[in-house]
Scaffold this active site. Structure first.
Site, PDB file in Angstrom:
ATOM      1  N   SER A 119       0.819  -1.209   0.000  1.00 58.68           N
ATOM      2  CA  SER A 119       0.000   0.000   0.000  1.00 58.68           C
ATOM      3  C   SER A 119       0.852   1.258   0.000  1.00 58.68           C
ATOM      4  O   SER A 119       1.936   1.295   0.608  1.00 58.68           O
ATOM      5  CB  SER A 119      -0.906   0.004   1.234  1.00 58.68           C
ATOM      6  N   TYR A 141      -2.148   5.431  -4.497  1.00 60.18           N
ATOM      7  CA  TYR A 141      -3.223   6.407  -4.353  1.00 60.18           C
ATOM      8  C   TYR A 141      -2.778   7.693  -5.033  1.00 60.18           C
ATOM      9  O   TYR A 141      -1.592   8.051  -4.993  1.00 60.18           O
ATOM     10  CB  TYR A 141      -3.515   6.700  -2.881  1.00 60.18           C
ATOM     11  N   THR A 167      -5.452   2.576  -7.340  1.00 61.48           N
ATOM     12  CA  THR A 167      -6.785   2.541  -6.741  1.00 61.48           C
ATOM     13  C   THR A 167      -7.560   3.763  -7.204  1.00 61.48           C
ATOM     14  O   THR A 167      -7.126   4.899  -7.007  1.00 61.48           O
ATOM     15  CB  THR A 167      -6.683   2.514  -5.212  1.00 61.48           C
ATOM     16  N   LYS A 244      -7.642  -0.661 -10.064  1.00 58.24           N
ATOM     17  CA  LYS A 244      -8.396  -1.308  -8.988  1.00 58.24           C
ATOM     18  C   LYS A 244      -9.559  -0.433  -8.534  1.00 58.24           C
ATOM     19  O   LYS A 244      -9.376   0.734  -8.186  1.00 58.24           O
ATOM     20  CB  LYS A 244      -7.473  -1.591  -7.803  1.00 58.24           C
ATOM     21  N   HIS A 268     -14.056  -2.040  -2.898  1.00 58.01           N
ATOM     22  CA  HIS A 268     -13.189  -1.691  -1.765  1.00 58.01           C
ATOM     23  C   HIS A 268     -13.621  -2.421  -0.496  1.00 58.01           C
ATOM     24  O   HIS A 268     -13.530  -1.884   0.617  1.00 58.01           O
ATOM     25  CB  HIS A 268     -13.195  -0.174  -1.530  1.00 58.01           C
TER      26      HIS A 268
END
Length: 375
Positions: A119, A141, A167, A244, A268
């Site tokens: 992440s 992100y 994402t 995603k 999510h």
């Protein structure tokens, strides 16, 4: 010889036989606010519950007399070889669950032979995690500072990541009522190691009725992220690009047009738009829309090898698994993560054999019925 009493027999620990056993163990170990942070969804948690219910509505039609003695679970996901059609989903702040955090998760993924998606807001740096030796993908992100975006992409390349997972379903963080009620904030020793390594941030400031993590996200993430930005990103890296958070087939088609190598059908885990379509329900239309031009992965609600087989039968190339990995991590660190993935492998191998499938290609030829309608 003295016979053991019934009480002594009952006191013998029973090893977990499915991932739900580890869920119960994790719930008992973790502080209530931390459990709520990982277990909860957004709003009334309608989508959180619907993900599980939708998977349970998928019935499979097994083949018989297939002459299959051993099932092959090997897969190739976005160019990465994997022992299972699984990758560990990107999940933030894993040191909340175990002191070794993302390092333990990477170790468990390495032992299981599956990719680990790091992440952006991991609690260890990408470079530290890369030293474990697992196959890594990096989840991105979209940040307000495009220079930081470019920096993260370059770091992912230099660390040897094999794919970039963008994402796209978090323009803002949805209201997660459990976190609001708990006034959830990160403890001082947890960091967004890739972004804020040197000191406390808004995510550490506890205020009743507010999620400090949501406040931090609003400050750091760019809600105006759009298709032109994704097109720009495609031109910045040669890494395979995974999009995603796709549920609408029109978005999947646009992602393919802009050069995506894979899409992840995902809501999510029920943590963004409450009332969004369950991922497994959206999956077949997305598969049809991309028409083999890119791989299609799925997440949200996956709890067993049977769930993996269901998704494969509906056209998925692979899946991302999230919360169960955290249950294993909180229970036994790297060994717990490896145990979760081992249980899923055992269940998938059994499901394939019982369905008459020698491998994943055969699984994709199975007939399925969804709530009584042919799938």
């Amino acid at each position: 010889m003295t016979r053991r009493s019934a009480a002594a027999v009952d006191a013998t620990p029973t090893p977990p036989v499915c991932v739900q056993d580890l869920r119960r163990s994790a719930a008992a170990r973790l502080a209530p606010a931390v459990w709520d942070f990982i277990a909860g969804g957004s709003g009334a948690e309608t989508t959180l519950d619907a993900n599980r219910a939708a998977l349970d509505r998928v019935s499979l039609v097994p083949r018989v007399l297939a002459g299959v003695e051993k099932a092959d679970t090997a897969a190739r996901l976005v160019g990465t070889s994997a022992a299972l059609p699984l990758a560990v989903a990107p999940m933030a702040y894993q040191r909340l669950l175990h002191p070794d955090g993302d390092l333990a998760t990477a170790e468990g993924a390495l032992a299981a032979g599956v990719p680990f998606v790091v992440s952006t807001i991991s609690s260890h740096t990408l470079e530290e995690i890369a030293k474990v030796g697992a196959a890594l993908w990096f989840q991105l992100y979209w940040l307000r500072d495009r220079g930081r975006v470019t920096e993260l992409v370059r770091r992912a390349e230099e660390a040897g990541c094999q794919a970039l997972v963008v994402t796209v379903d978090v323009p803002i963080m949805a209201r997660r009522l459990r976190d609001l009620r708990n006034g959830f904030a990160l403890p001082s020793w947890i960091r967004s190691a890739n972004l804020e390594p040197d000191g406390p941030t808004a995510a550490h400031s506890r205020r009743p009725g507010e999620s400090a993590v949501a406040v931090h996200t609003k400050t750091a993430f760019d809600a105006t992220f759009g298709w032109p930005d994704l097109e720009w990103l495609r031109g910045q890296t040669r890494l395979p690009l995974v999009i995603k958070g796709v549920l609408d087939p029109r978005d999947a088609e646009q992602a393919v047009r802009l050069g995506a190598d894979a899409v992840v059908v995902s809501n999510h885990g029920g943590r963004q738009l409450d009332g969004a379509l369950p991922s497994i329900t959206a999956l077949p239309q997305v598969v049809e829309a991309v028409g083999g031009r890119c791989q299609v992965l799925m997440d949200s609600g996956v709890r067993s090898g049977t769930d993996v087989l269901r998704a494969l039968a509906l056209g998925a190339d692979g899946l991302l698994v999230g919360r169960p990995v955290l249950w294993g991590l909180s229970t036994a660190g790297a060994a717990g993560v490896a145990q979760v993935l081992s249980l899923l492998r055992t269940e998938l191998e059994e499901a394939l054999l019982l369905a008459g499938c020698a491998d994943l290609a055969a699984a994709r030829t199975l007939r399925s019925f969804v709530s009584g309608m042919p799938g």
